[in-house]
Scaffold this motif. Structure first.
Motif, mmCIF file in Angstrom:
data_model
loop_
_atom_site.group_PDB
_atom_site.id
_atom_site.type_symbol
_atom_site.label_atom_id
_atom_site.label_comp_id
_atom_site.label_asym_id
_atom_site.label_seq_id
_atom_site.Cartn_x
_atom_site.Cartn_y
_atom_site.Cartn_z
ATOM 1 N N ALA A 85 53.873 41.835 28.294
ATOM 2 C CA ALA A 85 54.363 43.570 28.682
ATOM 3 C C ALA A 85 53.876 42.509 30.144
ATOM 4 O O ALA A 85 55.041 43.363 31.424
ATOM 5 N N GLY A 86 52.844 43.407 30.729
ATOM 6 C CA GLY A 86 52.627 43.549 31.895
ATOM 7 C C GLY A 86 53.349 42.874 33.463
ATOM 8 O O GLY A 86 54.412 43.329 34.352
ATOM 9 N N VAL A 87 53.259 41.954 32.641
ATOM 10 C CA VAL A 87 54.001 40.358 33.904
ATOM 11 C C VAL A 87 55.521 40.552 33.635
ATOM 12 O O VAL A 87 56.212 40.631 35.077
ATOM 13 N N ALA A 88 55.718 40.392 32.315
ATOM 14 C CA ALA A 88 57.446 40.700 32.083
ATOM 15 C C ALA A 88 57.953 42.384 32.929
ATOM 16 O O ALA A 88 59.075 42.094 33.710
ATOM 17 N N SER B 12 49.536 34.272 46.368
ATOM 18 C CA SER B 12 48.989 32.864 45.886
ATOM 19 C C SER B 12 48.482 34.060 44.497
ATOM 20 O O SER B 12 48.768 33.087 43.224
ATOM 21 N N LEU B 13 47.239 34.452 44.267
ATOM 22 C CA LEU B 13 47.399 35.897 43.598
ATOM 23 C C LEU B 13 48.843 35.465 42.393
ATOM 24 O O LEU B 13 48.197 36.136 41.035
ATOM 25 N N VAL B 14 49.743 36.817 42.822
ATOM 26 C CA VAL B 14 50.707 37.196 42.165
ATOM 27 C C VAL B 14 51.065 35.823 41.624
ATOM 28 O O VAL B 14 51.601 35.839 40.818
ATOM 29 N N SER B 15 51.220 34.529 42.542
ATOM 30 C CA SER B 15 51.829 33.598 42.125
ATOM 31 C C SER B 15 51.649 33.167 40.827
ATOM 32 O O SER B 15 51.622 32.897 39.936
ATOM 33 N N ASP C 45 49.169 32.347 34.555
ATOM 34 C CA ASP C 45 47.186 31.565 34.659
ATOM 35 C C ASP C 45 46.490 32.294 35.471
ATOM 36 O O ASP C 45 44.846 32.067 34.511
ATOM 37 N N ARG C 46 46.501 33.935 35.407
ATOM 38 C CA ARG C 46 45.735 34.375 35.471
ATOM 39 C C ARG C 46 45.970 36.204 35.052
ATOM 40 O O ARG C 46 47.254 36.333 34.386
ATOM 41 N N THR C 47 45.710 37.074 34.645
ATOM 42 C CA THR C 47 45.971 38.600 34.011
ATOM 43 C C THR C 47 46.079 39.294 35.136
ATOM 44 O O THR C 47 45.095 39.532 36.224
ATOM 45 N N THR D 78 44.230 42.934 36.098
ATOM 46 C CA THR D 78 43.556 43.558 36.396
ATOM 47 C C THR D 78 44.380 45.751 36.075
ATOM 48 O O THR D 78 44.979 45.560 35.989
ATOM 49 N N LEU D 79 43.206 45.986 35.302
ATOM 50 C CA LEU D 79 43.613 47.577 35.716
ATOM 51 C C LEU D 79 42.966 48.183 36.675
ATOM 52 O O LEU D 79 44.636 48.736 37.178
ATOM 53 N N ARG D 80 42.349 48.023 37.731
ATOM 54 C CA ARG D 80 43.050 48.663 39.627
ATOM 55 C C ARG D 80 44.849 47.705 39.076
ATOM 56 O O ARG D 80 45.332 48.660 40.090
ATOM 57 N N HIS D 81 44.775 46.297 39.530
ATOM 58 C CA HIS D 81 46.375 46.247 39.664
ATOM 59 C C HIS D 81 47.533 46.950 38.584
ATOM 60 O O HIS D 81 48.448 47.928 39.155
#
Length: 138
Positions: free
Chosen positions: A78-81, A105-108, A114-116, A118-121
């Motif tokens: 849901a967060g990525v969507a 690169s992290l956003v990608s 490949d990554r999720t 985080t709560l901070r994000h």
């Protein structure tokens, strides 16, 4: 108006408004999309908006031609969507999130799954877009 008149009016409406019948097809769907665009722009208070929206939603959830798309969409967290939607809505790129997420690169990697987030994000994104943090939680 009598029951008979109401039933007759409903049957007439079903004949002339796409998707209101019990077995809508692809052409009905496309015509309904055109009609709802018109209604939203010129007659937003029409009861047809709600009726057609419900029929379109049901068709998109159940029609075989949308099955693969629906499966892919359901698999996206849901967060990525939400992040993808916000990027599209505000015409943002992966480089525009250095303050909230980090390097491009992290956003990608997050967008690819490949990554999720985080709560901070999530907190930073929620603050930027004035949304509740819970909107980004899976």
């Amino acid at each position: 108006m009598s029951y008979a008149e109401a039933i007759e009016a409903a049957n007439s409406l079903v004949k002339i408004v796409p998707m209101l019948g019990s077995h809508p097809g692809r052409n009905d769907y496309e015509n309904a999309l055109l009609l709802i665009e018109y209604l939203v722009e010129y007659e937003p208070d029409s009861p047809l908006v709600e009726m057609l929206s419900a029929k379109i939603d049901k068709y998109e959830r159940t029609a075989p031609e949308f099955a693969e798309f629906n499966a892919r969409t359901a698999a996206i967290p849901a967060g990525v969507a939400l992040l993808r939607t916000l990027m599209d809505q505000y015409q943002l790129t992966q480089s525009d999130f250095e303050n909230e997420i980090g390097k491009k690169s992290l956003v990608s990697r997050i967008l690819k799954g490949d990554r999720t987030l985080t709560l901070r994000h999530m907190q930073a994104l929620a603050k930027r877009f004035d949304l509740p943090v819970s909107a980004f939680i899976e």
